[in-house]
Design a protein around this motif. Structure first.
Motif, short mmCIF file in Angstrom:
data_model
loop_
_atom_site.label_atom_id
_atom_site.label_comp_id
_atom_site.label_asym_id
_atom_site.label_seq_id
_atom_site.Cartn_x
_atom_site.Cartn_y
_atom_site.Cartn_z
N THR A 1 22.11 40.08 -19.37
CA THR A 1 21.91 39.31 -18.54
C THR A 1 21.48 39.08 -17.12
N ILE A 2 21.07 39.98 -17.71
CA ILE A 2 20.72 41.07 -15.83
C ILE A 2 18.83 40.36 -16.39
N TRP A 3 18.28 39.63 -16.99
CA TRP A 3 17.27 39.25 -17.40
C TRP A 3 17.17 37.87 -17.48
N GLU A 4 18.02 37.35 -18.00
CA GLU A 4 18.46 36.09 -17.47
C GLU A 4 18.51 35.47 -16.12
N ASP A 5 19.41 36.58 -15.02
CA ASP A 5 19.57 36.26 -13.96
C ASP A 5 17.44 35.98 -13.05
N LEU A 6 17.03 37.45 -14.11
CA LEU A 6 16.14 37.48 -13.03
C LEU A 6 14.91 36.39 -13.48
N CYS A 7 15.00 35.30 -15.42
CA CYS A 7 13.93 34.58 -15.01
C CYS A 7 14.81 33.17 -14.31
N SER A 8 15.58 33.02 -14.16
CA SER A 8 16.58 32.02 -12.86
C SER A 8 15.49 31.21 -12.09
N PRO A 9 16.08 29.57 -12.46
CA PRO A 9 16.37 28.80 -13.26
C PRO A 9 16.12 28.30 -14.47
N LEU A 10 14.91 29.08 -14.92
CA LEU A 10 14.38 28.82 -16.42
C LEU A 10 14.53 29.79 -16.86
N PRO A 11 13.91 29.12 -18.93
CA PRO A 11 15.23 30.02 -19.48
C PRO A 11 14.44 31.36 -19.71
N TRP B 1 12.86 33.19 -21.39
CA TRP B 1 12.08 33.35 -22.65
C TRP B 1 10.48 32.74 -22.07
N LEU B 2 11.12 32.22 -21.12
CA LEU B 2 10.38 32.01 -19.52
C LEU B 2 9.84 32.56 -18.06
N PRO B 3 9.64 33.53 -17.69
CA PRO B 3 10.45 34.60 -16.65
C PRO B 3 8.48 34.21 -15.70
N ILE B 4 8.56 32.99 -15.29
CA ILE B 4 7.59 32.74 -14.27
C ILE B 4 8.04 32.81 -12.98
N TRP B 5 9.77 32.53 -13.03
CA TRP B 5 9.97 32.83 -11.47
C TRP B 5 10.25 34.47 -11.84
N LEU B 6 10.20 35.49 -11.99
CA LEU B 6 10.42 37.04 -11.93
C LEU B 6 9.81 37.21 -11.17
N PRO B 7 8.59 36.91 -10.85
CA PRO B 7 8.15 37.68 -9.18
C PRO B 7 8.75 37.36 -8.53
N ILE B 8 9.15 35.95 -8.24
CA ILE B 8 9.91 35.32 -7.12
C ILE B 8 11.66 36.24 -7.16
N ASN B 9 12.20 36.31 -8.22
CA ASN B 9 13.25 36.65 -7.96
C ASN B 9 13.55 38.16 -7.49
N LEU B 10 12.48 39.65 -7.89
CA LEU B 10 11.94 40.66 -8.25
C LEU B 10 12.00 40.55 -6.24
N ILE B 11 11.11 39.95 -5.93
CA ILE B 11 10.62 40.08 -4.10
C ILE B 11 12.36 39.56 -3.86
N SER B 12 12.81 38.41 -4.13
CA SER B 12 14.15 39.03 -3.37
C SER B 12 15.01 39.55 -4.00
N THR B 13 15.24 40.54 -4.63
CA THR B 13 15.87 41.40 -5.06
C THR B 13 15.55 42.58 -4.16
N LEU B 14 14.55 43.01 -3.85
CA LEU B 14 13.61 44.01 -3.19
C LEU B 14 13.97 43.72 -1.17
N ALA B 15 14.14 42.43 -0.78
CA ALA B 15 14.56 42.01 0.38
C ALA B 15 15.69 42.30 0.33
N VAL B 16 16.57 42.55 -0.04
CA VAL B 16 18.02 42.88 0.51
C VAL B 16 18.27 43.63 1.47
#
Length: 243
Positions: free
Chosen positions: A145-155, A157-172
């Motif tokens: 579930t954590i991995w799916e959240d990091l890849c959201s909104p894409l599936p 198996w396609l972690p294109i948004w992973l870097p952006i989601n990580l940045i948003s997490t670290l920005a908290v």
């Protein structure tokens, strides 16, 4: 020249009080350390008095006991309203940071430089909150579930948004700490400018500004920090069932 002299009287910076050597490194004790110590001593004294009032209190509260129970009831009510079933686990933490930040913010009324006007104070508070957010996420959510959240909104198996989601997490923690720090520092700087530039003319009327910058704005920033903390943690807890 005169204008320069007036500006030299404007002082809202952190100053070193004395220096000592610690394992070969020179460490400064600053005005922020002293102000934090004063705030902590006030809170510790209040906590000791509150503990004695509760232990020796009557079934029908009155006087100081009534004040203590009212504070605890209101703080617990705020946590209940924001965190629901998970609230009892966070009463102590939210109540502690609320009281500490509030007293720190309004310490300007006592002639102190608010400790929260120092980024070295607000950042650790935000990092503690961030650690609790991450801990709650790993405790109550499955790794997939954590991995799916990091890849959201894409599936997943396609972690294109992973870097952006990580940045948003670290920005908290950065956003939490900077919001509190910047708002308190701006009020401190404004009052320093008024007292430094107006001198004797700033005698009675700046009290109204203290009410806004120290009391009203300080209470608002305390509420915002704690509310964001509860919101972030609640989002990670979900239904509260361990994985």
């Amino acid at each position: 020249m005169e204008h320069g002299i007036l500006l030299s009287d404007v002082d809202f910076m952190i100053h070193g009080i004395f220096q000592y050597s610690f394992f070969g490194h020179q460490v400064w004790i600053t005005t922020s350390h002293v102000c934090i110590l004063i705030v902590m001593l006030i809170l510790i004294g209040f906590a000791i008095a509150a503990n004695r009032a509760i232990r020796k209190g009557s079934e029908v509260p009155r006087g100081f006991q009534n004040v203590v129970e009212l504070i605890v009831e209101k703080l617990d009510g705020v946590v209940d309203g924001s965190m629901g079933h998970a609230a009892p686990r966070y009463y102590n933490y939210i109540g502690t940071i609320f009281i500490f930040i509030l007293f720190s913010n309004i310490s300007g009324l006592l002639g102190l430089r608010p400790p929260t006007a120092d980024y070295g104070v607000t950042l650790p508070l935000a990092l503690i909150t961030f650690a609790m957010i991450r801990f709650s996420k790993w405790k109550y959510q499955k790794p997939m579930t954590i991995w799916e959240d990091l890849c959201s909104p894409l599936p997943k198996w396609l972690p294109i948004w992973l870097p952006i989601n990580l940045i948003s997490t670290l920005a908290v923690p950065v956003s939490l700490s900077l919001r509190l720090f910047a708002n308190v520092l701006s009020g401190t700087a404004m009052m320093a400018l008024i007292y430094g530039l107006l001198r004797w003319f700033a005698t009675i009327w700046p009290a109204a500004l203290h009410v806004y910058f120290d009391l009203f704005s300080g209470a608002i920033q305390t509420y915002v920090f704690c509310m964001l903390t509860m919101t972030y943690i609640s989002n990670e807890i979900g239904d509260g069932k361990r994985r």
